[in-house]
Design a protein around this motif. Structure first.
Motif, PDB file in Angstrom:
ATOM      1  N   THR A 179      -3.530   6.401   1.901  1.00  0.00           N
ATOM      2  CA  THR A 179      -4.697   6.318   1.027  1.00  0.00           C
ATOM      3  C   THR A 179      -5.027   4.864   0.686  1.00  0.00           C
ATOM      4  O   THR A 179      -6.173   4.427   0.815  1.00  0.00           O
ATOM      5  CB  THR A 179      -4.474   7.125  -0.267  1.00  0.00           C
ATOM      6  N   SER A 180      -4.030   4.125   0.254  1.00  0.00           N
ATOM      7  CA  SER A 180      -4.261   2.726  -0.115  1.00  0.00           C
ATOM      8  C   SER A 180      -4.548   1.867   1.105  1.00  0.00           C
ATOM      9  O   SER A 180      -5.415   0.992   1.070  1.00  0.00           O
ATOM     10  CB  SER A 180      -3.058   2.169  -0.878  1.00  0.00           C
ATOM     11  N   GLN A 220      -0.186   9.521  -4.251  1.00  0.00           N
ATOM     12  CA  GLN A 220      -1.327   9.719  -3.349  1.00  0.00           C
ATOM     13  C   GLN A 220      -0.817  10.078  -1.961  1.00  0.00           C
ATOM     14  O   GLN A 220       0.332   9.825  -1.631  1.00  0.00           O
ATOM     15  CB  GLN A 220      -2.150   8.424  -3.244  1.00  0.00           C
ATOM     16  N   ASP A 221      -1.699  10.624  -1.150  1.00  0.00           N
ATOM     17  CA  ASP A 221      -1.343  10.910   0.233  1.00  0.00           C
ATOM     18  C   ASP A 221      -1.024   9.602   0.949  1.00  0.00           C
ATOM     19  O   ASP A 221      -1.684   8.581   0.711  1.00  0.00           O
ATOM     20  CB  ASP A 221      -2.503  11.609   0.963  1.00  0.00           C
ATOM     21  N   ASP A 237       0.911   4.118  -2.913  1.00  0.00           N
ATOM     22  CA  ASP A 237       0.705   5.544  -2.661  1.00  0.00           C
ATOM     23  C   ASP A 237       1.823   6.374  -3.285  1.00  0.00           C
ATOM     24  O   ASP A 237       1.566   7.425  -3.881  1.00  0.00           O
ATOM     25  CB  ASP A 237       0.616   5.819  -1.153  1.00  0.00           C
ATOM     26  N   CYS A 242       0.835  -1.215   0.000  1.00  0.00           N
ATOM     27  CA  CYS A 242       0.000   0.000   0.000  1.00  0.00           C
ATOM     28  C   CYS A 242       0.865   1.258   0.000  1.00  0.00           C
ATOM     29  O   CYS A 242       0.579   2.220  -0.727  1.00  0.00           O
ATOM     30  CB  CYS A 242      -0.936  -0.004   1.207  1.00  0.00           C
ATOM     31  N   LYS A 243       1.921   1.263   0.800  1.00  0.00           N
ATOM     32  CA  LYS A 243       2.828   2.420   0.825  1.00  0.00           C
ATOM     33  C   LYS A 243       3.464   2.628  -0.543  1.00  0.00           C
ATOM     34  O   LYS A 243       3.575   3.768  -1.025  1.00  0.00           O
ATOM     35  CB  LYS A 243       3.906   2.229   1.888  1.00  0.00           C
TER      36      LYS A 243
END
Length: 112
Positions: A39-40, A35-36, A30, A26-27
């Protein structure tokens, strides 16, 4: 240089819990998608019927290292980053696979 008939596991000498792996992924998403942070990760949902399943997967790659001297050329994290980048750069291929186009092609080519 492997021995005929032998099986060798190829791995990164890492062991992750599934949730920790997903959080790393996820990191990376992002960052790749600009993305911020978080977010994921906010999209993670837990499925009740799988609570005790799939805690982790581990591969023992010691045989290929000991017998053939093989070691990974990149870290697991770098390999994961490269994989994310490849998928994001090959969106048409991904869409074909997930839409069923690839399956139809496979069936036509191989009469599967």
């Amino acid at each position: 240089q492997g021995r005929r008939g032998e099986t060798y596991n190829i791995g990164g000498f890492n062991e992750w819990t599934n949730i920790d792996l997903i959080k790393v992924l996820c990191k990376q998403m992002d960052i790749a998608l600009e993305q911020d942070p978080g977010t994921s990760e906010a999209l993670i949902t837990y499925v009740k019927d799988r609570a005790g399943h799939d805690l982790r997967y581990a591969i023992d790659a010691s045989k290929i290292q000991n017998e053939l001297g093989w070691t990974p050329s990149v870290t697991f994290e770098k390999g994961l980053e490269s994989t994310v980048d490849w998928y994001l750069s090959n969106e048409n291929w991904l869409n074909d696979v997930t839409s069923g186009v690839y399956q139809r092609y496979y069936e036509e080519q191989y009469n599967a």
